[in-house]
Design a protein around this motif. Structure first.
Motif, PDB file in Angstrom:
ATOM      1  N   ALA A  13       0.824  -1.215   0.000  1.00  0.00           N
ATOM      2  CA  ALA A  13       0.000   0.000   0.000  1.00  0.00           C
ATOM      3  C   ALA A  13       0.854   1.260   0.000  1.00  0.00           C
ATOM      4  CB  ALA A  13      -0.931  -0.004   1.209  1.00  0.00           C
ATOM      5  N   SER A  14       2.039   1.168   0.609  1.00  0.00           N
ATOM      6  CA  SER A  14       2.916   2.333   0.673  1.00  0.00           C
ATOM      7  C   SER A  14       3.942   2.371  -0.447  1.00  0.00           C
ATOM      8  CB  SER A  14       3.622   2.372   2.034  1.00  0.00           C
ATOM      9  OG  SER A  14       4.365   1.183   2.241  1.00  0.00           O
ATOM     10  N   GLY A  15       3.781   1.490  -1.445  1.00  0.00           N
ATOM     11  CA  GLY A  15       4.610   1.569  -2.642  1.00  0.00           C
ATOM     12  C   GLY A  15       5.810   0.657  -2.677  1.00  0.00           C
ATOM     13  N   LYS A  16       5.903  -0.302  -1.744  1.00  0.00           N
ATOM     14  CA  LYS A  16       7.051  -1.207  -1.712  1.00  0.00           C
ATOM     15  C   LYS A  16       6.658  -2.587  -2.226  1.00  0.00           C
ATOM     16  CE  LYS A  16       9.262   0.939   2.327  1.00  0.00           C
ATOM     17  NZ  LYS A  16       9.769   0.684   3.701  1.00  0.00           N
ATOM     18  N   ARG A  17       7.382  -3.084  -3.215  1.00  0.00           N
ATOM     19  CA  ARG A  17       7.165  -4.460  -3.644  1.00  0.00           C
ATOM     20  C   ARG A  17       7.530  -5.409  -2.503  1.00  0.00           C
ATOM     21  NH1 ARG A  17       9.087  -5.452  -9.952  1.00  0.00           N
ATOM     22  NH2 ARG A  17       7.236  -4.480 -10.895  1.00  0.00           N
ATOM     23  N   SER A  18       6.708  -6.440  -2.314  1.00  0.00           N
ATOM     24  CA  SER A  18       6.927  -7.338  -1.180  1.00  0.00           C
ATOM     25  C   SER A  18       6.700  -8.782  -1.581  1.00  0.00           C
ATOM     26  CB  SER A  18       6.012  -6.961  -0.013  1.00  0.00           C
ATOM     27  OG  SER A  18       4.665  -6.936  -0.419  1.00  0.00           O
ATOM     28  N   LEU A  19       7.391  -9.666  -0.876  1.00  0.00           N
ATOM     29  CA  LEU A  19       7.342 -11.097  -1.145  1.00  0.00           C
ATOM     30  C   LEU A  19       7.039 -11.829   0.155  1.00  0.00           C
ATOM     31  CD1 LEU A  19       8.430 -13.217  -3.528  1.00  0.00           C
ATOM     32  CD2 LEU A  19      10.224 -13.560  -1.846  1.00  0.00           C
ATOM     33  N   LYS A  42      12.578   1.398  -9.597  1.00  0.00           N
ATOM     34  CA  LYS A  42      11.807   1.301  -8.355  1.00  0.00           C
ATOM     35  C   LYS A  42      10.381   1.771  -8.596  1.00  0.00           C
ATOM     36  CE  LYS A  42      11.662   2.710  -3.514  1.00  0.00           C
ATOM     37  NZ  LYS A  42      10.248   3.059  -3.555  1.00  0.00           N
ATOM     38  N   THR A  43       9.420   0.960  -8.180  1.00  0.00           N
ATOM     39  CA  THR A  43       8.024   1.288  -8.425  1.00  0.00           C
ATOM     40  C   THR A  43       7.558   2.463  -7.575  1.00  0.00           C
ATOM     41  OG1 THR A  43       5.782   0.407  -8.432  1.00  0.00           O
ATOM     42  CG2 THR A  43       7.222  -0.356  -6.682  1.00  0.00           C
ATOM     43  N   GLU A  44       6.638   3.228  -8.121  1.00  0.00           N
ATOM     44  CA  GLU A  44       6.036   4.343  -7.380  1.00  0.00           C
ATOM     45  C   GLU A  44       4.551   4.087  -7.159  1.00  0.00           C
ATOM     46  OE1 GLU A  44       7.755   6.756  -6.107  1.00  0.00           O
ATOM     47  OE2 GLU A  44       9.639   6.134  -7.031  1.00  0.00           O
ATOM     48  N   ILE A  45       4.139   2.852  -7.360  1.00  0.00           N
ATOM     49  CA  ILE A  45       2.723   2.509  -7.272  1.00  0.00           C
ATOM     50  C   ILE A  45       2.304   2.380  -5.811  1.00  0.00           C
ATOM     51  CG2 ILE A  45       0.965   0.816  -7.888  1.00  0.00           C
ATOM     52  CD1 ILE A  45       2.755   0.011 -10.241  1.00  0.00           C
ATOM     53  N   THR A  46       1.273   3.087  -5.421  1.00  0.00           N
ATOM     54  CA  THR A  46       0.712   2.978  -4.076  1.00  0.00           C
ATOM     55  C   THR A  46      -0.765   2.607  -4.178  1.00  0.00           C
ATOM     56  OG1 THR A  46       0.275   5.354  -4.027  1.00  0.00           O
ATOM     57  CG2 THR A  46       2.348   4.601  -3.047  1.00  0.00           C
ATOM     58  N   PHE A  47      -1.386   2.387  -3.053  1.00  0.00           N
ATOM     59  CA  PHE A  47      -2.783   1.981  -3.034  1.00  0.00           C
ATOM     60  C   PHE A  47      -3.696   3.110  -3.494  1.00  0.00           C
ATOM     61  CE2 PHE A  47      -6.803   1.624  -0.540  1.00  0.00           C
ATOM     62  CZ  PHE A  47      -7.307   0.513  -1.199  1.00  0.00           C
ATOM     63  N   ASP A  48      -4.630   2.768  -4.362  1.00  0.00           N
ATOM     64  CA  ASP A  48      -5.588   3.743  -4.898  1.00  0.00           C
ATOM     65  C   ASP A  48      -6.887   3.663  -4.093  1.00  0.00           C
ATOM     66  OD1 ASP A  48      -7.275   5.364  -6.323  1.00  0.00           O
ATOM     67  OD2 ASP A  48      -7.134   4.250  -8.212  1.00  0.00           O
ATOM     68  N   ARG A  49      -7.172   4.704  -3.317  1.00  0.00           N
ATOM     69  CA  ARG A  49      -8.335   4.698  -2.430  1.00  0.00           C
ATOM     70  C   ARG A  49      -9.670   4.791  -3.173  1.00  0.00           C
ATOM     71  NH1 ARG A  49     -10.141   7.207   1.034  1.00  0.00           N
ATOM     72  NH2 ARG A  49     -10.315   5.814   2.825  1.00  0.00           N
ATOM     73  N   SER A  50      -9.641   5.043  -4.480  1.00  0.00           N
ATOM     74  CA  SER A  50     -10.907   5.184  -5.212  1.00  0.00           C
ATOM     75  C   SER A  50     -11.722   3.895  -5.224  1.00  0.00           C
ATOM     76  CB  SER A  50     -10.644   5.643  -6.652  1.00  0.00           C
ATOM     77  OG  SER A  50      -9.946   4.643  -7.385  1.00  0.00           O
ATOM     78  N   ILE A  51     -11.072   2.750  -4.891  1.00  0.00           N
ATOM     79  CA  ILE A  51     -11.812   1.487  -4.847  1.00  0.00           C
ATOM     80  C   ILE A  51     -12.910   1.541  -3.786  1.00  0.00           C
ATOM     81  CG2 ILE A  51     -10.329   0.359  -3.129  1.00  0.00           C
ATOM     82  CD1 ILE A  51     -11.725  -1.331  -6.298  1.00  0.00           C
ATOM     83  N   TRP A  52     -12.756   2.435  -2.778  1.00  0.00           N
ATOM     84  CA  TRP A  52     -13.743   2.538  -1.708  1.00  0.00           C
ATOM     85  C   TRP A  52     -15.031   3.208  -2.161  1.00  0.00           C
ATOM     86  CZ3 TRP A  52     -13.413  -0.453   2.265  1.00  0.00           C
ATOM     87  CH2 TRP A  52     -12.177  -0.874   2.728  1.00  0.00           C
ATOM     88  N   LYS A  53     -15.083   3.675  -3.407  1.00  0.00           N
ATOM     89  CA  LYS A  53     -16.339   4.180  -3.949  1.00  0.00           C
ATOM     90  C   LYS A  53     -17.297   3.039  -4.290  1.00  0.00           C
ATOM     91  CE  LYS A  53     -14.180   8.293  -5.998  1.00  0.00           C
ATOM     92  NZ  LYS A  53     -13.868   9.012  -7.258  1.00  0.00           N
TER      93      LYS A  53
END
Length: 514
Positions: free
Chosen positions: A74-80, A187-198
């Motif tokens: 959610a904070s933009g870090k790739r994780s395994l 390095k990715t800059e992708i974070t969680f998009d809150r618009s899904i809560w619509k």
């Protein structure tokens, strides 16, 4: 030579090393793992060779491991996330919900399966979790496929906004082969998009089917990682495989059967059904070779020319080259009954407790109590067979307390300190809340001995805060152990005679990892 300096594309490397390079080249920043065969070796290797940019965390519970990875995502870090197959059961709760919830940066779960049950409590097949959670599952066959599967899994995870599963086995980790690395990603800059809560919860699921699932289906049907070795146009027999058995098929066909075609799948969930239908229609007989369950076979067995585990041509579980040869030799038979032996401990020679284990007198004492004893999936499970016959049942890691709480009368639940931290403490909370009658014996050696000797948290003070009947019993001096066993047995019988939850902490060093 430092591992990061090794020349790739020329040197032979292992599947384990291939996973590490994929981790580095994918710019993963967090790795969480729960110890257990066969992923302990992977986590140990990652820890040993991790760059400063990678945080590696041993966790006590797979659900927590995935949840931490989702937080990093959610904070933009790739994780395994590294887990053995039974850990998939534990993390399935956040996994299934995360698919519709959507994520930020890529999340990949590496699930280590154990065909043949070399060091596990069951032989389940992680590929089924692709269907349960509706995500993609990669089932690589060799080190190069392992590298490319993990790299591609992170890309797909970010384009679909869902976690992806990569399934491995012990033999795949140890297999060697040439690997060609791709250029490291930015390095990715992708974070969680809150618009899904619509969207409503139903709307989120609809969103997944409209936007993510088509990408997953396309990946399955068109993955460049799928291999099709087509024999002569007149090829009568075809083999469909996935995972490490694909390597065994290549060896068998290369040695003796160049006339047989081979379709090696890499993405097995969702299954590439169009590709499979075409392959099946092109051959008179099709043999499905896979570990551990008939996962692929079950989806195509409606076709009468498909053979595999359910027709008796191959055994359930672990596959060897001789099994493949037998299936080919008998492919003209609709049904065979070769694999009817049931493995026993006597035949296999299963490992028992360490001969100098300080807890051995405790297990002998439990045997003599003549009551039902609930065991756990730590060392105590090894006391169930002869000659100790100490514990009677053991269902899951951390389950002993809950199981013992269900017995007809007050009895003993034996649990290790790792099992208690993993999930057993929840059983303790429920036993206290529901006024159950159970005596909990925590065999505390501060070590996860069954999975490599990782340290475990000391929960004694937390247990004391929960339960008002806690006794700490030091069993650490081997010279005094035999003389103190009578004292411990008297304490156990006393606690069995009173109502409610009682806890005895029996403390001794692990002789294997002291």
């Amino acid at each position: 030579m430092n591992i990061t300096d090794r020349e790739i594309g020329v040197s032979e490397i292992t599947g384990l090393e291939a996973l590490y390079f994929a981790l580095i080249d994918s710019k993963v920043e967090m790795v969480t793992g729960v110890a257990g065969f066969p992923v302990t070796a992977v986590m140990n290797y990652f820890e040993k060779n991790a760059t400063p940019e990678i945080t590696t965390l041993w966790m006590t519970n797979e659900k927590v491991a995935l949840e931490a990875a989702l937080g990093a995502s959610a904070s933009g870090k790739r994780s395994l996330v590294l887990t053995k197959h039974v850990g998939m059961n534990v993390l399935s709760d956040p996994l299934v919900t995360s698919v519709n919830h959507t994520i930020g940066a890529g999340v990949v779960i590496v699930a280590g399966d154990d065909p043949g049950v070399l060091a596990s409590q069951n032989e389940q097949d992680s590929r089924w979790y692709g269907e349960v959670s509706e995500v993609a599952v990669y089932d690589p066959s060799n080190p190069d496929a392992s590298y490319n599967s993990l790299v591609r899994a992170f890309e797909l995870s970010e384009s679909t906004k869902v976690p992806i599963i990569v399934r491995i086995t012990d033999r795949l980790e140890k297999a060697t082969g040439t690997v060609t690395r791709s250029a490291p990603v930015e390095k990715t800059e992708i974070t969680f998009d809150r618009s899904i809560w619509k969207l409503t919860m139903r709307g989120k699921h609809q969103h997944f089917h409209l936007h993510a699932q088509p990408l997953l289906l396309d990946e399955a049907e068109n993955s460049p990682l799928t291999r099709y070795a087509k024999a002569a146009e007149t090829s009568r027999i075809g083999i469909i495989s996935s995972g490490y058995p694909s390597t065994l098929v290549d060896e068998v066909l290369g040695e003796d059967h160049p006339e047989i075609s081979h379709l090696s799948l890499n993405v097995v969930s969702p299954l590439p059904l169009r590709k499979l239908r075409q392959f099946i229609s092109d051959h008179e007989k099709v043999i499905v070779i896979e570990e551990s369950e008939p996962f692929i076979e079950s989806h195509i067995s409606i076709c009468e020319n498909v053979l595999g585990k359910t027709t008796g041509h191959l055994p359930y579980g672990r596959i060897e080259k001789e099994h493949i040869s037998f299936a080919i030799e008998n492919c003209d038979k609709g049904k065979v009954s070769e694999y009817t032996d049931v493995e026993t401990i006597e035949k296999r020679g299963a490992r028992s407790l360490c001969e100098d284990c300080l807890f051995l007198p405790v297990y002998r004492m439990l045997h003599d109590l003549d009551i039902l004893i609930a065991g756990d999936m730590g060392c105590s499970i090894r006391s169930a067979p002869e000659p100790l016959e100490a514990v009677d049942v053991g269902f899951a890691l951390g389950a002993a307390i809950s199981t013992g709480s269900g017995f007809e009368k007050k009895s003993v639940a034996v649990i290790g300190d790792f099992g208690l931290a993993h999930s057993g403490i929840v059983g303790l909370i429920n036993a206290i809340q529901n006024n159950r009658d159970v005596l909990v014996m925590v065999l505390d050696n501060r070590t996860a001995a069954m999975t490599g000797g990782q340290s475990t948290p000391d929960l004694a003070e937390a247990v004391k805060a929960l339960c008002n009947d806690v006794t700490i019993f030091d069993f650490n001096d081997p010279k005094l152990a035999e003389s103190r066993i009578g004292e411990l047995e008297e304490l156990v019988r006393d606690k069995l005679s009173v109502k409610g939850v009682s806890v005895i902490y029996v403390r001794a060093e692990c002789v294997l990892y002291r």
